[in-house]
Design an enzyme around this catalytic site. Structure first.
Site, PDB file in Angstrom:
ATOM      1  N   LEU A  77       0.845  -1.188   0.000  1.00  0.00           N
ATOM      2  CA  LEU A  77       0.000   0.000   0.000  1.00  0.00           C
ATOM      3  C   LEU A  77       0.882   1.240   0.000  1.00  0.00           C
ATOM      4  CD1 LEU A  77      -2.543  -0.735   2.892  1.00  0.00           C
ATOM      5  CD2 LEU A  77      -2.481  -1.762   0.634  1.00  0.00           C
ATOM      6  N   CYS A  78       0.552   2.211  -0.841  1.00  0.00           N
ATOM      7  CA  CYS A  78       1.244   3.504  -0.820  1.00  0.00           C
ATOM      8  C   CYS A  78       1.103   4.094   0.586  1.00  0.00           C
ATOM      9  CB  CYS A  78       0.629   4.461  -1.837  1.00  0.00           C
ATOM     10  SG  CYS A  78       1.202   6.155  -1.631  1.00  0.00           S
ATOM     11  N   ILE A  79       2.230   4.376   1.208  1.00  0.00           N
ATOM     12  CA  ILE A  79       2.191   4.736   2.630  1.00  0.00           C
ATOM     13  C   ILE A  79       1.457   6.051   2.877  1.00  0.00           C
ATOM     14  CG2 ILE A  79       4.529   5.745   2.604  1.00  0.00           C
ATOM     15  CD1 ILE A  79       4.810   4.527   5.480  1.00  0.00           C
TER      16      ILE A  79
END
Lengths: 132, 121
Positions: A77-79
Site C-alpha cells: 500500500l502507498c504509505i
C-alpha cells in the site's frame, strides 16, 4: 509473463478492485508471475484489517490476503495514501501514537518508489482504476 | 535505476473533486526521482489541473498548479495536453500554469501506442 498491478479502486465500491483480484488469480493460474500489487489512493483500503463486509458480499480484504499468502505476493500500500485512511502497521501506529495496528499482516506499507521499480521491472503493468 | 521502459502517466480528473489528480502527479515526481522520467498526458477534465493562479486555500489543500510548477525541477519538461479538451473548456495554452505541448486526437493515439506502460489515473 511478468505483471504488476496498480489498484486505484476502492474495495468498498464498484467492481474494479475485485476485477484486479480476479485478474491476479487468473494470471497466476496460467503460470504467469505477479511481481507486485501496488495499492494507491482509494485502493489502499484493500488492506484494512478492521473492515467488515456484509454476509453474502465478497470480502476483498480477506480475498487479497488469502491470495497473497497462498502465492507469497508482494501486496504494497502507498504509505501516504494509507496513513490518511487510518491504515497503520505496528511501527506507524507507534510513531504517530495511535491506538491500534489496522493493516492486515498480508500487506505492507511502502513508498511510490516501489511502483516505479515495478514499472521498470515488469512486462505489463495494469491499472485498475478509481471512480470515473 | 536505469530506464528500461517508456512510461506514460495519463491523468483524466479535475484537480480538487477527488485525490486521483494529485496521485498522478505524485507518481510522476516519484518516477522522476528514480530517474525514470515519464511522459505526462492531461486528458479530458484533467486540463483543469493546469489552470494558472489557482487558490485552493478555501478547500483546505495545496494549490495543484503549484505542485505542477515543480515538474521542471524534476526534469519533467514535456507535458502533453489534450487539445480538444482544452478547447471545450474555453482555455488556451496562455491560461495554463506551465508550458505544455498540445496534441490532437491522432497524436494522442500515437502517444498511447508509443509507450511500454500506461498508468491511468
Amino acid at each position: 509473463m511478468n505483471y504488476a498491478l496498480l489498484v486505484l479502486a476502492s474495495p468498498a465500491s464498484g467492481l474494479s478492485n475485485l476485477s484486479a483480484l480476479r485478474f491476479a488469480e487468473a494470471a497466476l493460474a496460467r503460470g504467469h508471475k505477479i511481481h507486485r500489487v501496488f495499492f494507491l489512493d482509494q485502493g489502499t483500503s484493500s488492506g484494512l484489517a478492521t473492515s467488515v463486509y456484509p454476509q453474502g458480499e465478497a470480502d476483498p480484504v480477506a480475498l487479497w490476503a488469502e491470495l497473497g499468502e497462498r502465492h507469497n505476493l508482494d501486496l504494497v500500500l502507498c504509505i501516504s495514501s494509507a496513513l490518511k485512511r487510518g491504515l497503520l502497521d505496528a511501527s506507524e501506529a507507534a510513531r504517530y501514537e495511535r491506538q491500534a495496528q489496522t493493516l492486515h499482516p498480508a500487506f505492507s506499507l511502502g513508498g511510490l518508489g516501489l511502483l516505479v521499480e515495478a514499472t521498470a521491472e515488469v512486462d505489463r503493468l495494469l491499472t485498475f482504476g478509481g471512480p470515473s | 535505476m536505469t530506464q528500461t521502459k517508456k512510461v506514460l502517466l495519463l491523468t483524466r480528473h479535475a484537480p480538487y473533486g477527488g485525490s486521483l489528480a494529485r496521485a498522478a502527479v505524485d507518481a510522476a515526481l516519484a518516477a522522476a526521482a528514480f530517474e525514470q522520467a515519464p511522459s505526462l498526458l492531461f486528458m479530458g477534465d484533467a486540463v483543469l489541473q493546469l489552470v494558472s493562479d489557482q487558490d485552493a486555500s478555501a478547500v483546505g489543500t495545496r494549490s495543484h498548479g503549484r505542485v505542477l510548477e515543480s515538474l521542471p525541477l524534476y526534469d519533467i519538461d514535456q507535458v502533453f495536453v489534450d487539445q480538444t479538451a482544452l478547447l471545450e473548456y474555453g482555455l488556451t495554452s496562455h491560461d495554463l500554469a506551465i508550458d505544455v505541448i498540445l496534441l490532437d486526437d491522432p497524436a494522442m493515439r500515437q502517444m498511447l501506442a508509443d509507450h511500454d506502460h500506461i498508468l491511468s489515473f
